[in-house]
Design a protein around this motif. Structure first.
Motif, PDB file in Angstrom:
ATOM      1  N   MET A  29       0.820  -1.214   0.000  1.00  0.00           N
ATOM      2  CA  MET A  29       0.000   0.000   0.000  1.00  0.00           C
ATOM      3  C   MET A  29       0.853   1.262   0.000  1.00  0.00           C
ATOM      4  O   MET A  29       0.342   2.354  -0.199  1.00  0.00           O
ATOM      5  N   PHE A  30       2.137   1.125   0.236  1.00  0.00           N
ATOM      6  CA  PHE A  30       3.017   2.303   0.190  1.00  0.00           C
ATOM      7  C   PHE A  30       3.022   2.872  -1.226  1.00  0.00           C
ATOM      8  O   PHE A  30       3.174   2.123  -2.205  1.00  0.00           O
ATOM      9  N   ASP A  31       2.844   4.196  -1.325  1.00  0.00           N
ATOM     10  CA  ASP A  31       2.861   4.800  -2.652  1.00  0.00           C
ATOM     11  C   ASP A  31       3.695   6.077  -2.709  1.00  0.00           C
ATOM     12  O   ASP A  31       3.679   6.788  -3.714  1.00  0.00           O
ATOM     13  N   TYR A  32       4.390   6.368  -1.640  1.00  0.00           N
ATOM     14  CA  TYR A  32       5.215   7.575  -1.611  1.00  0.00           C
ATOM     15  C   TYR A  32       6.456   7.255  -0.803  1.00  0.00           C
ATOM     16  O   TYR A  32       6.362   6.740   0.320  1.00  0.00           O
ATOM     17  N   PHE A  33       7.612   7.561  -1.406  1.00  0.00           N
ATOM     18  CA  PHE A  33       8.870   7.144  -0.805  1.00  0.00           C
ATOM     19  C   PHE A  33       9.819   8.343  -0.726  1.00  0.00           C
ATOM     20  O   PHE A  33       9.864   9.169  -1.645  1.00  0.00           O
ATOM     21  N   LEU A  34      10.567   8.403   0.354  1.00  0.00           N
ATOM     22  CA  LEU A  34      11.446   9.544   0.571  1.00  0.00           C
ATOM     23  C   LEU A  34      12.806   9.069   1.058  1.00  0.00           C
ATOM     24  O   LEU A  34      12.929   8.007   1.678  1.00  0.00           O
ATOM     25  N   TRP A  35      13.807   9.894   0.812  1.00  0.00           N
ATOM     26  CA  TRP A  35      15.126   9.696   1.394  1.00  0.00           C
ATOM     27  C   TRP A  35      15.472  10.930   2.223  1.00  0.00           C
ATOM     28  O   TRP A  35      15.265  12.067   1.790  1.00  0.00           O
ATOM     29  N   TYR A  36      16.013  10.660   3.417  1.00  0.00           N
ATOM     30  CA  TYR A  36      16.480  11.713   4.299  1.00  0.00           C
ATOM     31  C   TYR A  36      17.961  11.483   4.565  1.00  0.00           C
ATOM     32  O   TYR A  36      18.436  10.348   4.606  1.00  0.00           O
ATOM     33  N   PRO A  44      17.241  14.778  10.782  1.00  0.00           N
ATOM     34  CA  PRO A  44      17.238  14.361   9.376  1.00  0.00           C
ATOM     35  C   PRO A  44      16.752  15.500   8.477  1.00  0.00           C
ATOM     36  O   PRO A  44      15.884  16.272   8.871  1.00  0.00           O
ATOM     37  N   THR A  45      17.314  15.595   7.291  1.00  0.00           N
ATOM     38  CA  THR A  45      16.867  16.583   6.315  1.00  0.00           C
ATOM     39  C   THR A  45      16.373  15.863   5.067  1.00  0.00           C
ATOM     40  O   THR A  45      16.994  14.888   4.613  1.00  0.00           O
ATOM     41  N   PHE A  46      15.276  16.340   4.540  1.00  0.00           N
ATOM     42  CA  PHE A  46      14.683  15.750   3.356  1.00  0.00           C
ATOM     43  C   PHE A  46      15.615  15.908   2.168  1.00  0.00           C
ATOM     44  O   PHE A  46      16.181  16.979   1.925  1.00  0.00           O
ATOM     45  N   LEU A  47      15.760  14.815   1.411  1.00  0.00           N
ATOM     46  CA  LEU A  47      16.677  14.824   0.278  1.00  0.00           C
ATOM     47  C   LEU A  47      15.921  14.754  -1.051  1.00  0.00           C
ATOM     48  O   LEU A  47      16.034  15.609  -1.908  1.00  0.00           O
ATOM     49  N   ILE A  48      15.146  13.719  -1.220  1.00  0.00           N
ATOM     50  CA  ILE A  48      14.456  13.492  -2.477  1.00  0.00           C
ATOM     51  C   ILE A  48      13.311  12.517  -2.250  1.00  0.00           C
ATOM     52  O   ILE A  48      13.363  11.719  -1.311  1.00  0.00           O
ATOM     53  N   SER A  49      12.285  12.590  -3.092  1.00  0.00           N
ATOM     54  CA  SER A  49      11.149  11.684  -2.951  1.00  0.00           C
ATOM     55  C   SER A  49      10.719  11.163  -4.311  1.00  0.00           C
ATOM     56  O   SER A  49      11.149  11.670  -5.355  1.00  0.00           O
ATOM     57  N   ILE A  50       9.863  10.139  -4.274  1.00  0.00           N
ATOM     58  CA  ILE A  50       9.300   9.595  -5.500  1.00  0.00           C
ATOM     59  C   ILE A  50       7.938   9.003  -5.183  1.00  0.00           C
ATOM     60  O   ILE A  50       7.745   8.400  -4.115  1.00  0.00           O
ATOM     61  N   SER A  51       6.998   9.219  -6.077  1.00  0.00           N
ATOM     62  CA  SER A  51       5.688   8.593  -5.893  1.00  0.00           C
ATOM     63  C   SER A  51       5.626   7.333  -6.746  1.00  0.00           C
ATOM     64  O   SER A  51       6.413   7.148  -7.675  1.00  0.00           O
ATOM     65  N   SER A  52       4.669   6.490  -6.437  1.00  0.00           N
ATOM     66  CA  SER A  52       4.618   5.178  -7.082  1.00  0.00           C
ATOM     67  C   SER A  52       4.229   5.237  -8.554  1.00  0.00           C
ATOM     68  O   SER A  52       4.315   4.238  -9.260  1.00  0.00           O
ATOM     69  N   ILE A  53       3.815   6.411  -9.023  1.00  0.00           N
ATOM     70  CA  ILE A  53       3.461   6.518 -10.446  1.00  0.00           C
ATOM     71  C   ILE A  53       4.699   6.706 -11.314  1.00  0.00           C
ATOM     72  O   ILE A  53       4.618   6.686 -12.535  1.00  0.00           O
ATOM     73  N   LYS A  54       5.845   6.906 -10.657  1.00  0.00           N
ATOM     74  CA  LYS A  54       7.092   7.101 -11.392  1.00  0.00           C
ATOM     75  C   LYS A  54       8.069   5.995 -11.013  1.00  0.00           C
ATOM     76  O   LYS A  54       7.919   5.326  -9.982  1.00  0.00           O
ATOM     77  N   ASP A  55       9.079   5.803 -11.855  1.00  0.00           N
ATOM     78  CA  ASP A  55      10.107   4.838 -11.495  1.00  0.00           C
ATOM     79  C   ASP A  55      11.480   5.493 -11.331  1.00  0.00           C
ATOM     80  O   ASP A  55      12.447   4.819 -10.977  1.00  0.00           O
ATOM     81  N   LYS A  56      11.520   6.796 -11.540  1.00  0.00           N
ATOM     82  CA  LYS A  56      12.796   7.495 -11.404  1.00  0.00           C
ATOM     83  C   LYS A  56      12.525   8.964 -11.114  1.00  0.00           C
ATOM     84  O   LYS A  56      11.613   9.577 -11.680  1.00  0.00           O
ATOM     85  N   ASN A  57      13.331   9.514 -10.221  1.00  0.00           N
ATOM     86  CA  ASN A  57      13.285  10.946  -9.971  1.00  0.00           C
ATOM     87  C   ASN A  57      14.707  11.432  -9.729  1.00  0.00           C
ATOM     88  O   ASN A  57      15.452  10.813  -8.968  1.00  0.00           O
ATOM     89  N   ASN A  67      11.393   0.305  -7.986  1.00  0.00           N
ATOM     90  CA  ASN A  67      10.976  -0.925  -8.659  1.00  0.00           C
ATOM     91  C   ASN A  67       9.822  -1.506  -7.861  1.00  0.00           C
ATOM     92  O   ASN A  67      10.018  -2.187  -6.859  1.00  0.00           O
ATOM     93  N   LYS A  68       8.596  -1.190  -8.323  1.00  0.00           N
ATOM     94  CA  LYS A  68       7.409  -1.581  -7.539  1.00  0.00           C
ATOM     95  C   LYS A  68       7.223  -3.090  -7.486  1.00  0.00           C
ATOM     96  O   LYS A  68       6.783  -3.631  -6.462  1.00  0.00           O
ATOM     97  N   SER A  69       7.523  -3.769  -8.544  1.00  0.00           N
ATOM     98  CA  SER A  69       7.312  -5.227  -8.558  1.00  0.00           C
ATOM     99  C   SER A  69       8.229  -5.910  -7.552  1.00  0.00           C
ATOM    100  O   SER A  69       7.864  -6.907  -6.938  1.00  0.00           O
ATOM    101  N   ALA A  70       9.423  -5.364  -7.380  1.00  0.00           N
ATOM    102  CA  ALA A  70      10.365  -5.938  -6.419  1.00  0.00           C
ATOM    103  C   ALA A  70      10.238  -5.293  -5.046  1.00  0.00           C
ATOM    104  O   ALA A  70      10.928  -5.715  -4.110  1.00  0.00           O
TER     105      ALA A  70
END
Lengths: 111, 113
Positions: A29-36, A44-57, A67-70
């Motif tokens: 169910m996770f659909d939003y991912f972030l790196w700090y 921690p400071t926010f670095l970059i994020s990606i939503s599940s509709i994309k595979d690269k940011n 890689n949603k399948s994995a």
């Protein structure tokens, strides 16, 4: 149970080379991912994020791949710099749920 | 712009004492989060507020822990009575809305003797 896992506690990379930090998650169910990024004695400071509709940011030297399948995401830092030495946390959220953090990976960039 | 401000930065106290941690979120942010970081459990969410209302406190470990947000610019996390196993770094974070990237304070390092 850990829903977000960073299996490598630490990583050492030579300056100028690529750093690849990995993160796995179990909750589909996770659909939003972030790196700090976290330096000692700081929050921690926010670095970059990606939503599940994309595979690269991409943002400058930092690129996140999903890689949603994995159920796997990775953070690439190119080229790595000594100032990138820090703890990197992966985090995920979705379906109205709170943000869940991984345990972190210590990155050391050697000059 | 001022970031999230936490106080105190360090707290050392004896077991059984009451501890109060304070947080001032970024102005205009509607969501506020309290986290605890330990070696064993990493960074774990204790509680978060949306528009000053507690939304999810499922991460609060025991009744000894309580959190309040009396207004949009101030929140407290209280431990009473404190125990040695409460020793950790406590972070406060805020975000514009609850599912946007969070901005963290520099944390309070708490040591209970």
């Amino acid at each position: 149970d850990q829903q977000v896992k960073q299996n490598s506690p630490s990583l050492s990379v030579q300056e100028g080379r690529i750093s690849i930090l990995n993160c796995d998650y179990t909750n589909s169910m996770f659909d939003y991912f972030l790196w700090y990024k976290k330096y000692p004695a700081e929050g921690p400071t926010f670095l970059i994020s990606i939503s599940s509709i994309k595979d690269k940011n991409e943002d400058g030297r930092f690129t996140v791949f999903l890689n949603k399948s994995a159920k796997h995401l990775s953070l690439h830092i190119v080229p790595s710099q000594p100032g990138d030495s820090a703890v990197y946390f992966c985090a995920a959220s979705g379906n109205g749920n709170k943000l869940v953090f991984g345990a972190g990976t210590i990155l050391r960039v050697k000059s | 712009d001022a970031g999230v401000i936490q106080s105190p930065r360090h707290e050392v106290t004896e077991m059984g004492q009451e501890v109060t941690l304070r947080c001032k979120p970024i102005s205009g942010h509607n969501s506020l989060f309290w986290y605890r970081q330990t070696m064993m459990r990493g960074l774990e969410l204790l509680i978060y507020f949306n528009n000053n209302v507690p939304i999810d406190d499922s991460g609060m470990p025991e009744d000894r822990f309580s959190a309040k947000m009396p207004n949009a610019s101030f929140s407290t996390l209280k431990i009473q009575p404190s125990e040695p196993r409460d020793s950790a770094v406590y972070f406060c974070a805020s975000s514009l809305v609850w599912d946007q990237p969070q901005h963290f304070g520099d944390g309070t390092r708490l040591s209970i003797l």
